[in-house]
Design a protein around this motif. Structure first.
Motif, PDB file in Angstrom:
ATOM      1  N   LEU A 161     -17.346   2.419   2.129  1.00  0.00           N
ATOM      2  CA  LEU A 161     -16.356   3.396   1.656  1.00  0.00           C
ATOM      3  C   LEU A 161     -15.391   3.781   2.773  1.00  0.00           C
ATOM      4  O   LEU A 161     -14.191   3.968   2.531  1.00  0.00           O
ATOM      5  CB  LEU A 161     -17.071   4.640   1.128  1.00  0.00           C
ATOM      6  N   LEU A 162     -15.899   3.895   3.978  1.00  0.00           N
ATOM      7  CA  LEU A 162     -15.027   4.240   5.106  1.00  0.00           C
ATOM      8  C   LEU A 162     -13.998   3.141   5.336  1.00  0.00           C
ATOM      9  O   LEU A 162     -12.822   3.423   5.616  1.00  0.00           O
ATOM     10  CB  LEU A 162     -15.872   4.460   6.369  1.00  0.00           C
ATOM     11  N   VAL A 163     -14.432   1.882   5.212  1.00  0.00           N
ATOM     12  CA  VAL A 163     -13.494   0.771   5.383  1.00  0.00           C
ATOM     13  C   VAL A 163     -12.471   0.756   4.244  1.00  0.00           C
ATOM     14  O   VAL A 163     -11.261   0.590   4.462  1.00  0.00           O
ATOM     15  CB  VAL A 163     -14.260  -0.567   5.436  1.00  0.00           C
ATOM     16  N   LEU A 164     -12.957   0.949   3.008  1.00  0.00           N
ATOM     17  CA  LEU A 164     -12.049   0.957   1.863  1.00  0.00           C
ATOM     18  C   LEU A 164     -11.022   2.073   1.959  1.00  0.00           C
ATOM     19  O   LEU A 164      -9.876   1.918   1.523  1.00  0.00           O
ATOM     20  CB  LEU A 164     -12.855   1.099   0.565  1.00  0.00           C
ATOM     21  N   SER A 165     -11.427   3.203   2.536  1.00  0.00           N
ATOM     22  CA  SER A 165     -10.503   4.351   2.613  1.00  0.00           C
ATOM     23  C   SER A 165      -9.311   4.075   3.524  1.00  0.00           C
ATOM     24  O   SER A 165      -8.299   4.767   3.447  1.00  0.00           O
ATOM     25  CB  SER A 165     -11.261   5.586   3.103  1.00  0.00           C
ATOM     26  N   THR A 166      -9.425   3.069   4.387  1.00  0.00           N
ATOM     27  CA  THR A 166      -8.291   2.741   5.262  1.00  0.00           C
ATOM     28  C   THR A 166      -7.189   1.999   4.503  1.00  0.00           C
ATOM     29  O   THR A 166      -6.046   1.973   4.953  1.00  0.00           O
ATOM     30  CB  THR A 166      -8.768   1.862   6.442  1.00  0.00           C
ATOM     31  N   VAL A 167      -7.541   1.384   3.386  1.00  0.00           N
ATOM     32  CA  VAL A 167      -6.541   0.638   2.618  1.00  0.00           C
ATOM     33  C   VAL A 167      -6.349   1.199   1.210  1.00  0.00           C
ATOM     34  O   VAL A 167      -5.441   0.805   0.497  1.00  0.00           O
ATOM     35  CB  VAL A 167      -6.946  -0.849   2.517  1.00  0.00           C
ATOM     36  N   TRP A 168      -7.234   2.095   0.794  1.00  0.00           N
ATOM     37  CA  TRP A 168      -7.183   2.648  -0.564  1.00  0.00           C
ATOM     38  C   TRP A 168      -7.247   4.164  -0.451  1.00  0.00           C
ATOM     39  O   TRP A 168      -8.205   4.710   0.113  1.00  0.00           O
ATOM     40  CB  TRP A 168      -8.370   2.118  -1.374  1.00  0.00           C
ATOM     41  N   LEU A 255     -10.511  10.612   3.630  1.00  0.00           N
ATOM     42  CA  LEU A 255      -9.597  10.430   2.515  1.00  0.00           C
ATOM     43  C   LEU A 255      -8.431  11.403   2.660  1.00  0.00           C
ATOM     44  O   LEU A 255      -8.577  12.472   3.248  1.00  0.00           O
ATOM     45  CB  LEU A 255     -10.331  10.671   1.187  1.00  0.00           C
ATOM     46  N   PRO A 256      -7.269  11.051   2.128  1.00  0.00           N
ATOM     47  CA  PRO A 256      -6.108  11.943   2.271  1.00  0.00           C
ATOM     48  C   PRO A 256      -6.309  13.244   1.519  1.00  0.00           C
ATOM     49  O   PRO A 256      -7.071  13.315   0.551  1.00  0.00           O
ATOM     50  CB  PRO A 256      -4.973  11.119   1.659  1.00  0.00           C
ATOM     51  N   PHE A 257      -5.620  14.282   1.971  1.00  0.00           N
ATOM     52  CA  PHE A 257      -5.757  15.593   1.369  1.00  0.00           C
ATOM     53  C   PHE A 257      -4.793  15.804   0.203  1.00  0.00           C
ATOM     54  O   PHE A 257      -4.466  16.920  -0.144  1.00  0.00           O
ATOM     55  CB  PHE A 257      -5.513  16.679   2.416  1.00  0.00           C
ATOM     56  N   ASP A 258      -4.342  14.702  -0.397  1.00  0.00           N
ATOM     57  CA  ASP A 258      -3.394  14.856  -1.494  1.00  0.00           C
ATOM     58  C   ASP A 258      -4.044  15.521  -2.703  1.00  0.00           C
ATOM     59  O   ASP A 258      -3.432  16.294  -3.413  1.00  0.00           O
ATOM     60  CB  ASP A 258      -2.849  13.475  -1.908  1.00  0.00           C
ATOM     61  N   ALA A 259      -5.295  15.197  -2.934  1.00  0.00           N
ATOM     62  CA  ALA A 259      -5.969  15.699  -4.124  1.00  0.00           C
ATOM     63  C   ALA A 259      -6.627  17.049  -3.836  1.00  0.00           C
ATOM     64  O   ALA A 259      -7.144  17.288  -2.757  1.00  0.00           O
ATOM     65  CB  ALA A 259      -7.024  14.696  -4.590  1.00  0.00           C
TER      66      ALA A 259
END
Length: 317
Positions: A161-168, A255-259
């Motif tokens: 998940l940490l790796v995915l969060s860099t691109v997603w 994860l970004p703080f957009d949500a």
């Protein structure tokens, strides 16, 4: 991330093969449904805490569906009330921008609960399909599917998940739920396969085979309904696992703080407001924690009721 799984408990009573439609069958089914509803109500009344659990889940469902509609899209801020203490106007105080913390919890519930729901549905649907098919077919299918399941269980979910969060960026709750669900079905598949292996040797399944019923009928109309309570309880447990996973990711700041999310609130309270070292931002941190605690409590109480509803051996007459 592997969802917690209920591995114990007996499935519901075996169903008999379908019988031809005859007059009075619909009335019998209506009577069964009415008796089932009465049985559910008796189980809930026996322990009032279970009614509390249903009420808690009802409140959270209301928050998830209607919560964002109760407030403007951009929550009001009060520059003169930064980190205000709890009061009648602000039951959980305000945050670093003077925004009401209770409003943040209520509006943030939709993302958290929708993610948890999507995760639970994917986890249970995929895990049940794989487990049922492998346990019923056995042989090569069982071997192949269980090796795939074992490989999936060996994948460390958090680093992935940490790796995915860099691109997603996971700005959508459905995207987050999809990823968590695809990472969490392995445990359910293993548990459902074990249940299927046990049920497929029972008399009602042998009778269905003897009547020449198709495999689809046996799986869909005999095995699956017998495991419905077991699957439903695993779905509720998967909801709690999904809540912990997503809130943890937002709390870690990967994860970004957009949500708008309870994990974002925890991150800002701890790392921005110093809630662990001062009392100023403590209500800001405790509010989402209390929401998670209540949600978990509600699920545990409902699972307790479901266990007794669907397992006759646990009923206290």
């Amino acid at each position: 991330m592997t969802a917690p799984v209920i591995t114990g408990g007996a499935p519901g009573a075996p169903r008999t093969p379908d019988t031809p439609a005859i007059p009075g069958v619909s009335g019998t089914r209506a009577t069964l449904r009415r008796n089932f509803r009465r049985g559910v109500w008796r189980v809930l009344r026996r322990k009032p805490s279970r009614i509390v659990g249903v009420a808690i889940l009802g409140v959270f469902a209301f928050m998830g569906i209607f919560g964002p509609l109760l407030y403007p899209a951009r929550l009001p801020r009060d520059d003169n009330a930064l980190y205000a203490a709890p009061s009648l106007a602000h039951p959980f105080g305000t945050d670093f921008e003077g925004t009401d913390v209770l409003a943040l919890v209520i509006t943030g519930a939709r993302y958290v609960l929708l993610t948890a729901l999507v995760t639970a549905v994917i986890t249970v649907a995929l895990g049940t399909a794989v487990g049922l098919f492998a346990g019923f077919r056995r042989g090569r299918w069982d071997t192949v599917l269980m090796r795939i399941t074992d490989m999936k269980l060996t994948i460390p979910a958090l680093p992935l998940l940490l790796v995915l969060s860099t691109v997603w960026k996971f700005t959508s709750a459905i995207e987050m739920g999809l990823v968590l669900g695809l990472l969490g079905w392995g445990g359910v598949a293993r548990a459902v396969r074990a249940q299927t292996l046990s049920l497929r040797e029972r008399g009602f399944i042998e009778a269905a085979r003897g009547l020449g019923l198709s495999s689809g009928h046996i799986v869909g109309r005999e095995l699956l309904p017998s495991m419905a309570p077991f699957i439903a309880m695993n779905m509720l447990i998967a909801v709690t696992g999904a809540v912990y996973a997503q809130v943890g990711l937002f709390f870690l700041g990967v994860l970004p703080f957009d949500a708008n999310n309870w994990g974002v609130m925890l991150n800002l309270a701890v790392f921005g407001g110093g809630a662990l070292t001062t009392t100023t931002a403590l209500p800001y941190m405790l509010a989402p924690l209390l929401a998670i605690l209540l949600l978990t409590l509600g699920i545990v109480l409902v699972v307790d009721a479901m266990d007794e509803i669907f397992n006759p051996r646990l009923r206290e007459d």
